[in-house]
Structures are given as C-alpha cells and as structure tokens.
Design an enzyme around this catalytic site. Structure first.
Site, PDB file in Angstrom:
ATOM      1  CB  SER A 161      -0.920  -0.081   1.256  1.00 15.16           C
ATOM      2  OG  SER A 161      -0.221   0.170   2.515  1.00 15.16           O
ATOM      3  CB  THR A 212      -0.619   0.298  -4.022  1.00 13.26           C
ATOM      4  OG1 THR A 212      -0.694  -0.466  -2.859  1.00 13.26           O
ATOM      5  CG2 THR A 212      -0.244   1.737  -3.640  1.00 13.26           C
ATOM      6  CE1 TYR A 213      -3.975  -1.306   1.605  1.00 14.00           C
ATOM      7  CE2 TYR A 213      -3.251  -2.950  -0.369  1.00 14.00           C
ATOM      8  CZ  TYR A 213      -3.223  -2.612   1.233  1.00 14.00           C
ATOM      9  OH  TYR A 213      -2.512  -3.471   2.215  1.00 14.00           O
ATOM     10  N   GLY A 218       5.550  -2.179   0.979  1.00 11.73           N
ATOM     11  CA  GLY A 218       5.644  -3.442   0.460  1.00 11.73           C
ATOM     12  C   GLY A 218       6.398  -3.316  -0.946  1.00 11.73           C
ATOM     13  CB  ALA A 219       5.869  -4.957  -4.105  1.00 12.73           C
ATOM     14  CB  ALA A 220       4.409   0.055  -3.865  1.00 11.11           C
TER      15      ALA A 220
END
Length: 127
Positions: free
Chosen positions: A25, A57-58, A73-75
């Site tokens: 996120s 993402t959110y 995270g991955a972002a």
C-alpha cells in the site's frame, strides 16, 4: 456507458518513507486525503516523476498533518525517499456525469503541506 475519470489528484508529493517489509500500500497524510476526497483502501495510481515508474496500490491513512507519503511493500522498490510523485484516484461516471465532473486537485510543497487547491486542471498547466 460508464467512463473512468480522474476523481482526485495529489500533485508533487515528496516520498518521505519507503518500507519494503510492510504488507503493501501507500500511507498518505489523512488531511491530504480529505482535501482530495480519497478514502482508506481506495485504489490509486502513483507516477514517479524521478524515474517514470507507474504503479497501482491502495491507500492507508496516515497521521493528519504529518506530511507522510510512504510507499509500502513491493511498491517501495519503485521509489526512493525524496522522489516526487503524483497520486491519482479514479471514479466511474455515466457519460452525462462525466461531462460535468470536476476532480479535486491539490499541489503540495516540499514538506507535503497543501500549497494550492486547484478547481480544475487546465491544459498546459505548468507548476
């Protein structure tokens, strides 16, 4: 027919954190979210002005007034602290609604405080 239109835009946000080990996120100062009518868990697109990356993402709301813009995270692999990003949300509108829809747009300063609220985005706007 429905059209997907930009509903809110956070322009020139500066990334304050990148947390690879979080589940996922983007954390955004909740005062900024309120100004652009974005909600927790809403899907957003993020464009990194420094490297051209575009990700989705959110939202997770952050402390109001903190200026936090944290990719999680991955972002987090797509940004570095200090990168300038644009964050956009979209909505589905009928063809008639789309003709009159006006997105909410804020421009942030280098500390992620709201510098300006734009009533609409004009063609060829340079900030």
């Amino acid at each position: 027919m429905f059209r997907t239109m930009m509903n809110g835009k956070i322009h020139r946000a500066t990334v304050t954190e990148a947390n690879l080990n979080y589940v996922g996120s983007i954390t955004i100062d909740s005062a900024i979210l309120e100004a652009v009518d974005m909600l927790p868990n809403e899907k957003v697109q993020i464009v990194n002005n420094n490297n051209g990356a575009r990700i989705e993402t959110y939202i997770i709301p952050g402390e109001p007034g903190s200026g936090v813009i944290c990719l999680n995270g991955a972002a987090a692999r797509h940004v570095q602290v200090g990168d300038v990003v644009i964050i956009m949300s979209y909505g589905m509108f009928t063809a008639e609604e789309a003709k009159t829809h006006e997105p909410k747009i804020v421009v942030l300063d280098e500390k992620n405080h709201i510098e300006m609220i734009l009533p609409e985005e004009k063609a060829h706007t340079t900030l």
